[in-house]
Enzyme design. Structure first.
Site: not given
Length: 139
Positions: A52, A104
């Site tokens: 990501s 994350y």
């Protein structure tokens, strides 16, 4: 992957952080380890990890962690595990800034670093072994 709603971001708990790390990093690691023997038998082995934009080194505020993850020559799976464990301890103690983003981000950076380790460990025995990373862009 770990699905996140706006409420999840606002109500981050130790359990959710642990689930995020377990799903995103350790899940990727376990799947990769389980298929490596099959890939070694293949004439055209490939690993493609999806990450990501949130997994960029610049998003990690701790300079020591950033330096360790950026040092590909010295990086090992054990060192990545220690970094993630250290992050989780800091998270539990409330030391992580912007905890959800940090959790994350460290998982995505862990995947990217793990990919480097896999490539280093297997590129000599399988010279045509590509380990690629895809980080889709939003929008």
């Amino acid at each position: 992957m770990f699905e996140v709603t706006e409420d999840d971001v606002l109500k981050q708990t130790d359990e959710k952080a642990e689930e995020c790390i377990r799903t995103n990093y350790y899940g990727t690691q376990r799947v990769t380890q389980s298929i490596l023997p099959l890939l070694q038998l293949s004439h055209s082995p490939r690993i493609m990890n999806v990450s990501s934009r949130r997994g960029q080194l610049k998003d990690i505020s701790n300079d020591q962690v950033k330096a360790k993850l950026d040092n590909a020559e010295e990086l090992t799976e054990h060192k990545i595990d220690k970094i993630l464990q250290g992050f989780f301890k800091g998270f539990q103690g409330g030391l992580a800034e912007d905890q959800w983003v940090a959790c994350y981000c460290i998982c995505m950076q862990g995947i990217q670093s793990y990919r480097k380790c896999i490539y280093q460990n297997h590129s000599k025995e399988i010279p045509t072994f590509p380990c690629k990373l895809c980080a889709p862009r939003n929008g």
